[in-house]
Design a protein around this motif. Structure first.
Motif, short mmCIF file in Angstrom:
data_model
loop_
_atom_site.label_atom_id
_atom_site.label_comp_id
_atom_site.label_asym_id
_atom_site.label_seq_id
_atom_site.Cartn_x
_atom_site.Cartn_y
_atom_site.Cartn_z
N ALA A 8 -13.94 68.67 147.96
CA ALA A 8 -13.79 68.55 146.76
C ALA A 8 -15.11 69.10 145.94
CB ALA A 8 -13.05 67.59 146.47
N TRP B 255 -16.12 67.66 142.23
CA TRP B 255 -16.57 66.87 141.22
C TRP B 255 -17.27 67.07 139.64
CZ3 TRP B 255 -16.24 60.75 141.60
CH2 TRP B 255 -16.75 59.85 140.79
N SER C 112 -12.10 64.99 150.81
CA SER C 112 -10.94 65.51 149.86
C SER C 112 -10.18 65.20 148.16
CB SER C 112 -8.68 65.01 150.73
OG SER C 112 -9.24 63.15 149.77
N PRO C 113 -9.98 65.53 147.53
CA PRO C 113 -10.02 65.53 145.67
C PRO C 113 -9.00 64.38 146.08
CG PRO C 113 -9.32 68.00 146.54
CD PRO C 113 -9.35 67.14 147.68
N ASP C 114 -8.40 63.53 146.40
CA ASP C 114 -7.51 62.54 146.37
C ASP C 114 -8.80 61.59 146.10
OD1 ASP C 114 -5.31 62.93 146.16
OD2 ASP C 114 -4.18 64.27 148.25
N TRP D 76 -6.35 64.89 139.74
CA TRP D 76 -7.95 64.60 139.31
C TRP D 76 -9.05 64.98 138.10
CZ3 TRP D 76 -6.62 68.76 142.89
CH2 TRP D 76 -6.14 68.04 144.62
N VAL E 70 -12.02 66.58 139.48
CA VAL E 70 -12.28 67.30 140.39
C VAL E 70 -10.56 68.08 140.47
CG1 VAL E 70 -11.63 65.95 142.93
CG2 VAL E 70 -12.81 64.17 140.96
N LYS E 71 -11.57 69.06 141.53
CA LYS E 71 -10.92 70.05 141.56
C LYS E 71 -11.71 70.39 143.49
CE LYS E 71 -10.74 72.39 137.82
NZ LYS E 71 -9.58 71.53 137.29
N ALA E 72 -9.47 70.55 143.95
CA ALA E 72 -9.76 70.57 145.32
C ALA E 72 -10.98 71.98 145.81
CB ALA E 72 -8.62 71.38 146.11
N HIS E 73 -11.78 72.64 147.19
CA HIS E 73 -12.32 73.33 147.21
C HIS E 73 -12.36 73.55 148.93
CE1 HIS E 73 -16.87 74.86 148.64
NE2 HIS E 73 -16.91 75.38 147.05
#
Length: 162
Positions: A115, A117, A23-25, A88, A108-111
């Motif tokens: 995610a 980086w 996860s991005p987090d 992020w 960092v981006k959601a995918h």
């Protein structure tokens, strides 16, 4: 005039992008954890002076790094200009005796598979800039391999002023 233009032409931007099934987090938590950095670099580097606590905005520290037991970088200064765990992103301004600029932006981006980086580093080390950029790319690719990235891409380009 001439010196400024010439030195800007020497600057290089190193970009390393890695995709993860996390996860991005979770991924950004790794980016802001000095313990994660020490762990992924433990096979090639020893750091002295690294903070024990999570990175936070405004934090500044000086570290000595020894690569492969013989390449010593003393007095590497790090200042965390920004750190945003909602967006992020983390921006550090770094320098040492031999590298006058090592500005590192982590995003960092959601995918759909987790995610992505991205490390983007602007490097200025005078006539050594290209070699320092190659070293930088090696280091960041190494870190992503150790974190078990699904895929990694990288490039080095001249800095483009817009």
């Amino acid at each position: 005039g001439f010196f400024v233009v010439r030195s800007l032409q020497l600057l290089r931007v190193v970009t390393v992008t890695a995709q993860y099934a996390r996860s991005p987090d979770d991924l950004f938590a790794s980016a802001s954890d000095p313990g994660d950095l020490l762990a992924v670099m433990s096979d090639i580097a020893v750091y002295r002076g690294m903070p024990n606590a999570q990175f936070v905005r405004g934090m500044a520290f000086v570290t000595d790094v020894t690569f492969w037991g013989w390449l010593k970088i003393k007095g590497h200064h790090v200042h965390l200009d920004s750190l945003d765990s909602v967006e992020w992103c983390l921006q550090s301004r770094e320098y040492s005796k031999t590298v006058s600029q090592w500005d590192h932006l982590i995003t960092v981006k959601a995918h759909p598979q987790g995610a992505v980086w991205t490390d983007q580093v602007v490097v200025d080390a005078g006539w050594k800039t290209y070699f320092v950029a190659l070293f930088s790319r090696y280091i960041y690719v190494h870190r992503h391999r150790r974190r078990n990235a699904l895929s990694i891409t990288s490039n080095i380009q001249p800095l483009r002023i817009t």
